[in-house]
Design an enzyme around this catalytic site. Sequence first.
Site, mmCIF file in Angstrom:
data_model
loop_
_atom_site.group_PDB
_atom_site.id
_atom_site.type_symbol
_atom_site.label_atom_id
_atom_site.label_comp_id
_atom_site.label_asym_id
_atom_site.label_seq_id
_atom_site.Cartn_x
_atom_site.Cartn_y
_atom_site.Cartn_z
ATOM 1 N N SER A 1 0.810 -1.223 0.000
ATOM 2 C CA SER A 1 0.000 0.000 0.000
ATOM 3 C C SER A 1 0.839 1.267 0.000
ATOM 4 O O SER A 1 1.914 1.321 0.615
ATOM 5 C CB SER A 1 -0.872 -0.010 1.260
ATOM 6 O OG SER A 1 -1.421 1.267 1.490
ATOM 7 N N GLU B 1 0.204 3.645 1.749
ATOM 8 C CA GLU B 1 0.283 4.079 3.150
ATOM 9 C C GLU B 1 1.683 3.846 3.714
ATOM 10 O O GLU B 1 2.071 4.476 4.697
ATOM 11 C CB GLU B 1 -0.733 3.310 4.009
ATOM 12 C CG GLU B 1 -2.147 3.829 3.927
ATOM 13 C CD GLU B 1 -2.315 5.216 4.539
ATOM 14 O OE1 GLU B 1 -2.813 6.105 3.817
ATOM 15 O OE2 GLU B 1 -1.952 5.421 5.716
ATOM 16 N N TYR C 1 -1.594 -0.087 10.722
ATOM 17 C CA TYR C 1 -1.892 -0.730 9.430
ATOM 18 C C TYR C 1 -0.671 -0.654 8.519
ATOM 19 O O TYR C 1 -0.250 -1.661 7.935
ATOM 20 C CB TYR C 1 -3.089 -0.018 8.786
ATOM 21 C CG TYR C 1 -3.294 -0.343 7.323
ATOM 22 C CD1 TYR C 1 -3.995 -1.482 6.931
ATOM 23 C CD2 TYR C 1 -2.799 0.501 6.316
ATOM 24 C CE1 TYR C 1 -4.188 -1.773 5.581
ATOM 25 C CE2 TYR C 1 -2.997 0.219 4.972
ATOM 26 C CZ TYR C 1 -3.688 -0.918 4.615
ATOM 27 O OH TYR C 1 -3.881 -1.213 3.273
HETATM 28 P P1 NDP Z 1 -11.667 -4.354 1.751
HETATM 29 O O1 NDP Z 1 -11.634 -3.818 3.127
HETATM 30 O O2 NDP Z 1 -12.793 -3.998 0.844
HETATM 31 O O3 NDP Z 1 -11.597 -5.948 1.799
HETATM 32 C C1 NDP Z 1 -10.760 -6.600 2.732
HETATM 33 C C2 NDP Z 1 -11.102 -8.078 2.752
HETATM 34 O O4 NDP Z 1 -10.293 -8.718 3.751
HETATM 35 C C3 NDP Z 1 -12.563 -8.390 3.116
HETATM 36 O O5 NDP Z 1 -12.985 -9.491 2.357
HETATM 37 C C4 NDP Z 1 -12.458 -8.776 4.588
HETATM 38 O O6 NDP Z 1 -13.483 -9.631 5.043
HETATM 39 C C5 NDP Z 1 -11.129 -9.528 4.568
HETATM 40 N N1 NDP Z 1 -10.569 -9.706 5.910
HETATM 41 C C6 NDP Z 1 -10.335 -8.762 6.855
HETATM 42 N N2 NDP Z 1 -9.833 -9.330 7.962
HETATM 43 C C7 NDP Z 1 -9.772 -10.661 7.725
HETATM 44 C C8 NDP Z 1 -9.360 -11.788 8.483
HETATM 45 N N3 NDP Z 1 -8.915 -11.685 9.731
HETATM 46 N N4 NDP Z 1 -9.426 -13.014 7.919
HETATM 47 C C9 NDP Z 1 -9.891 -13.155 6.699
HETATM 48 N N5 NDP Z 1 -10.312 -12.141 5.904
HETATM 49 C C10 NDP Z 1 -10.236 -10.902 6.427
HETATM 50 O O7 NDP Z 1 -10.267 -3.938 1.069
HETATM 51 P P2 NDP Z 1 -9.916 -3.644 -0.457
HETATM 52 O O8 NDP Z 1 -10.566 -4.652 -1.309
HETATM 53 O O9 NDP Z 1 -10.106 -2.207 -0.711
HETATM 54 O O10 NDP Z 1 -8.334 -3.861 -0.455
HETATM 55 C C11 NDP Z 1 -7.761 -5.137 -0.731
HETATM 56 C C12 NDP Z 1 -6.360 -5.192 -0.182
HETATM 57 O O11 NDP Z 1 -5.562 -4.174 -0.755
HETATM 58 C C13 NDP Z 1 -6.256 -4.978 1.333
HETATM 59 O O12 NDP Z 1 -5.211 -5.791 1.812
HETATM 60 C C14 NDP Z 1 -5.880 -3.514 1.467
HETATM 61 O O13 NDP Z 1 -5.184 -3.309 2.680
HETATM 62 C C15 NDP Z 1 -4.999 -3.337 0.258
HETATM 63 N N6 NDP Z 1 -4.955 -2.009 -0.318
HETATM 64 C C16 NDP Z 1 -6.114 -1.360 -0.633
HETATM 65 C C17 NDP Z 1 -6.089 -0.130 -1.247
HETATM 66 C C18 NDP Z 1 -7.327 0.621 -1.601
HETATM 67 O O14 NDP Z 1 -7.234 1.827 -1.845
HETATM 68 N N7 NDP Z 1 -8.475 -0.036 -1.699
HETATM 69 C C19 NDP Z 1 -4.788 0.510 -1.574
HETATM 70 C C20 NDP Z 1 -3.642 -0.287 -1.216
HETATM 71 C C21 NDP Z 1 -3.724 -1.494 -0.618
HETATM 72 P P3 NDP Z 1 -14.843 -9.003 5.715
HETATM 73 O O15 NDP Z 1 -15.672 -8.510 4.546
HETATM 74 O O16 NDP Z 1 -15.424 -10.148 6.436
HETATM 75 O O17 NDP Z 1 -14.397 -7.877 6.604
HETATM 76 P P1 GDR Z 2 -6.842 5.949 3.490
HETATM 77 O O1 GDR Z 2 -8.362 6.114 3.022
HETATM 78 O O2 GDR Z 2 -6.661 6.202 4.926
HETATM 79 O O3 GDR Z 2 -6.013 6.770 2.537
HETATM 80 O O4 GDR Z 2 -6.595 4.381 3.272
HETATM 81 P P2 GDR Z 2 -9.592 6.875 3.692
HETATM 82 O O5 GDR Z 2 -10.584 7.040 2.604
HETATM 83 O O6 GDR Z 2 -10.037 6.204 4.949
HETATM 84 O O7 GDR Z 2 -8.969 8.296 4.105
HETATM 85 C C1 GDR Z 2 -8.453 9.188 3.126
HETATM 86 C C2 GDR Z 2 -8.200 10.538 3.754
HETATM 87 O O8 GDR Z 2 -9.450 11.154 4.084
HETATM 88 C C3 GDR Z 2 -9.358 11.738 5.373
HETATM 89 N N1 GDR Z 2 -10.694 11.863 5.969
HETATM 90 C C4 GDR Z 2 -11.512 10.844 6.285
HETATM 91 N N2 GDR Z 2 -11.372 9.503 6.114
HETATM 92 C C5 GDR Z 2 -12.408 8.708 6.497
HETATM 93 N N3 GDR Z 2 -12.320 7.382 6.324
HETATM 94 N N4 GDR Z 2 -13.550 9.211 7.076
HETATM 95 C C6 GDR Z 2 -13.720 10.555 7.266
HETATM 96 O O9 GDR Z 2 -14.751 10.985 7.773
HETATM 97 C C7 GDR Z 2 -12.667 11.410 6.847
HETATM 98 N N5 GDR Z 2 -12.495 12.762 6.855
HETATM 99 C C8 GDR Z 2 -11.302 13.012 6.325
HETATM 100 C C9 GDR Z 2 -8.439 10.793 6.141
HETATM 101 O O10 GDR Z 2 -7.922 11.432 7.300
HETATM 102 C C10 GDR Z 2 -7.402 10.494 5.066
HETATM 103 O O11 GDR Z 2 -6.433 11.507 5.025
HETATM 104 C C11 GDR Z 2 -7.061 3.694 2.108
HETATM 105 C C12 GDR Z 2 -7.372 2.244 2.517
HETATM 106 O O12 GDR Z 2 -8.034 1.603 1.452
HETATM 107 C C13 GDR Z 2 -6.099 1.494 2.844
HETATM 108 O O13 GDR Z 2 -6.403 0.103 3.037
HETATM 109 C C14 GDR Z 2 -5.139 1.647 1.677
HETATM 110 O O14 GDR Z 2 -3.927 0.968 1.944
HETATM 111 C C15 GDR Z 2 -4.868 3.117 1.404
HETATM 112 O O15 GDR Z 2 -6.101 3.747 1.094
HETATM 113 C C16 GDR Z 2 -3.926 3.326 0.222
#
Ligand code: NDP
Ligand code: GDR
Length: 336
Positions: free
Chosen positions: A131, A133, A158
Amino acid sequence: MNMDMKTAVITGVNGQDGSYLSELLLAKGYRVVGLKRRTSTINTGRIDHLMPNPNFVMRYYDLHDASCINRTFDEFRPDEVYNLAAQSHVAVSFELPEYTSDGICRGTLNLLEAVRRVSPSHECRYYQASSSEMYGDSLPTEETGFNEKSPLCPVSPYAVAKVYAHHMTQTYRKAYGIHASCGILFNHESPRRGETFVTRKITMAAAKIRHGLQKELRLGNLDARRDWGHAKDYVEAMWLMLQQPKGDDYIVATGQTHSIREFLDEVFAYADLGDWKQYVRFDARFLRANEVPFLLGDSTKARQTLGWRPKYDMRKLAQSMYRSDQAMIASAQVAY
Ligand code: NDP
Ligand code: GDR
C-alpha cells in the site's frame, strides 16, 4: 474441470478488490477459489452474482488460521495466489493495532509458507497487496511522486504491518526464488468501496442529501491529498504482475493528486447541490492520531513493463460513484 484451466486463490474475495479481481479472472477462464471469513451476518453482496458460476468456488478461512490455508492449497494446488485480505481501514488500525497487525503480518507469512511448501513441485505465483500508506508522512523527492525506491516511513499500525508483509514477500522472493510480486497500490475506489472510506462516504452522503434523506456530512481532515484511481483498473495490474517472467514490485497509481476538498467539489457540483460547505461539518472524531498528508504515485515502471494504463481519473471515478449511489437510493425509495 478442464485440465488446462488455471486456478487462482483470492483471500478477501468479498472485499472491493476481491470482487473485481474474481470477475476479471473468471472472464479469463480461471477457476477462482475465493476465501472468505465467517461472519454472523451475510456480507457477500459484492460477489453474489458470481455464485452460480461453476468456476467460482468459496471456502471459509481466517488470516489468523494457517491450517485452513494449507488445506486449501492441498485441495486446489493453485497456480496464482492473490493476498488481498486485511483489516484495511487505517483509522480503525489505531483502535485495533494488535488484530490489524496480526492478520496482515501472520496472514501474509502463513500464505508465503504455503506457497513455499507447494512450490518445489508446482510453481505457484504470489501477489501481495502492498500500500501507498507505507510512504507515511514523508514527501516524495521527485515531482512525479513516490516510486518503487522511495523510503518507507509508515505512521499507522496498518502501514507498519503492510511494510512487514511487503518486506517478507521480498524476502521469500530472494531466499526461495518464489515468483512473488508486491503491488504498491495507491488509493483505489469504486461504487463497491466500503462506506466508511472517505470517497464513498462523500458520494453516499451527496446522494442522500439529494433525496432529502441526510442533512449534513461530518468529516475530519479535508487537506490530505490522495492519488485516487478505480479498483477495476487496479486489479488488472495485479493480474499483469503475475504474468511476468519474474516477480517484482510495482507502483500502481494515476499520477494525479487531489485533496478531499477537491473530491467534494467534484461530487457536489456533479450532484447539482451547490457549495458543499453548506452541508459539511468538521468532526474531530474522524481525525487520526497520525495523518498521511500527501500521496502521489509514479507508475512509470508498471506502465512500461506491464503495459498498464488507468482508464479512470478522479473526476470520472467520483462521477461514477455518485451515479451508482444516486441510482441505489432512488430505487430504494421506489421500493419503500
Ligand atoms: P476491503 O476492506 O474492501 O476488503 C478486505 C477483505 O479482507 C474483506 O474481504 C475482509 O473480510 C477480509 N478480511 C479482513 N480481515 C480478515 C481476516 N482476519 N481473515 C480473513 N479475511 C479478512 O479492502 P480492499 O478490497 O479495498 O483492499 C484489498 C487489499 O488491498 C487490502 O489488503 C488492502 O489493505 C490493500 N490495499 C487497498 C487499497 C485501496 O485503496 N483499496 C490501496 C492499497 C492497498 P470481511 O468482509 O469479512 O471484513
Ligand atoms: P486511506 O483512506 O486512509 O487513505 O486508506 P480513507 O478514505 O479512509 O482516508 C483518506 C483521507 O481522508 C481523510 N478523511 C476521512 N477519512 C475517512 N475514512 N472518514 C472521514 O470521515 C474522513 N475525513 C477526512 C483521512 O484522514 C485520510 O487523510 C485507504 C485504505 O483503502 C487502505 O487500506 C489503503 O492501503 C490506502 O487507502 C492506500
